[in-house]
Design a protein around this motif. Structure first.
Motif, PDB file in Angstrom:
ATOM      1  N   TRP A  88       1.297  -3.053 -21.409  1.00  0.00           N
ATOM      2  CA  TRP A  88       1.860  -1.719 -21.659  1.00  0.00           C
ATOM      3  C   TRP A  88       0.831  -0.909 -22.448  1.00  0.00           C
ATOM      4  CZ3 TRP A  88       7.806  -1.332 -22.751  1.00  0.00           C
ATOM      5  CH2 TRP A  88       8.494  -2.035 -21.750  1.00  0.00           C
ATOM      6  N   HIS A 129       7.742  -3.751 -26.353  1.00  0.00           N
ATOM      7  CA  HIS A 129       8.258  -4.536 -25.240  1.00  0.00           C
ATOM      8  C   HIS A 129       8.795  -5.880 -25.728  1.00  0.00           C
ATOM      9  CE1 HIS A 129       7.505  -6.840 -21.256  1.00  0.00           C
ATOM     10  NE2 HIS A 129       8.726  -6.351 -21.290  1.00  0.00           N
ATOM     11  N   ARG A 130       7.909  -6.797 -26.063  1.00  0.00           N
ATOM     12  CA  ARG A 130       8.387  -8.112 -26.520  1.00  0.00           C
ATOM     13  C   ARG A 130       7.745  -8.562 -27.825  1.00  0.00           C
ATOM     14  NH1 ARG A 130       9.402 -11.644 -21.122  1.00  0.00           N
ATOM     15  NH2 ARG A 130      10.936 -10.240 -20.217  1.00  0.00           N
TER      16      ARG A 130
HETATM   17  S1  FES Z   1       4.818  -7.617 -25.257  1.00  0.00           S
HETATM   18 FE1  FES Z   1       4.890  -7.073 -23.151  1.00  0.00          FE
HETATM   19  S2  FES Z   1       3.469  -5.436 -23.008  1.00  0.00           S
HETATM   20 FE2  FES Z   1       3.492  -5.917 -25.115  1.00  0.00          FE
END
Ligand code: FES
Length: 205
Positions: free
Chosen positions: A74, A52-53
């Motif tokens: 997540w 994700h990030r």
């Molecule tokens: S960085 Fe957003 S869920 Fe892992």
């Protein structure tokens, strides 16, 4: 990293340092990894970066058979695939979201990880088990030299094998193996000797 190096087992942790339902950081020459056990003790490893990030997954947490990212939650399964996105609970995550599962195995009480699946299981040193791991600011060659010329050595009077993995040009991950069944006093002496070896090695480099 050469192609054939990608299929070599690399020592990443001591098995007993990863309790059921926990995750720890480790590293391959290719970069950081997260090594974790499901609640039932099944061992897994994957890249230490959330798709994700980019948060480190080793900062996350294990619930049941899944590893969750600490940032937005997540959740990743044993195949590395994203199972759940809390902000979109009704969405089935696309299969392309995957945190990159890695081959993992245990031998001699050591967790071995590879970048790509090796053809064989990690080589076992019969009759020895992991005592302790330590990061040395030195090369494997310098460690062997300080240990008397070889990684098969003795620590505090106990026979030992030093299993090494170069993590950077100046850092080596070391696991000391001692004979299975070594008594507690001898283990303590060996652990103290390993620390002394680290200091001697680092002061010589
Ligand atoms: S960085 Fe957003 S869920 Fe892992």
């Amino acid at each position: 990293m050469q192609a054939d190096e990608r299929t070599q087992w690399v020592p990443a942790a001591v098995s007993t340092d990863i309790l059921d339902g926990t995750v720890v950081p480790a590293a391959l020459p290719t970069g950081p990894i997260a090594v974790w056990r499901t609640a039932s003790g099944e061992l897994h490893a994957n890249g230490d970066r959330c798709p994700h990030r980019g948060m480190r997954l080793s900062h996350g947490f294990v619930r049941g058979n899944s590893l969750s990212c600490i940032y937005h939650g997540w959740r990743y399964g044993r195949d590395g695939g994203c199972e759940h996105i809390p902000a979109h609970p009704g969405l089935e995550p696309p299969k392309s979201i995957n945190c990159g599962p890695l081959p993992v195995a245990e031998a001699n009480g050591v967790v071995w990880v590879a970048a790509q699946a090796p053809e064989e299981a990690p080589a076992e040193i019969e009759g020895f088990e992991a005592l302790k791991s330590m990061l040395f600011c030195a090369t494997p060659a310098a460690i062997a030299e300080a240990a008397g010329g070889a990684l098969k050595t003795e620590l505090g009077g106990t026979p030992a094998h030093l299993v090494t993995a170069e993590r950077t040009p100046s850092e080596t991950f070391v696991v000391a193996l001692v004979p299975t069944g070594t008594d507690v006093a001898s283990k303590l002496a060996a652990a103290t000797a390993l620390e002394a070896l680290r200091r001697v090695t680092e002061s010589a480099t």
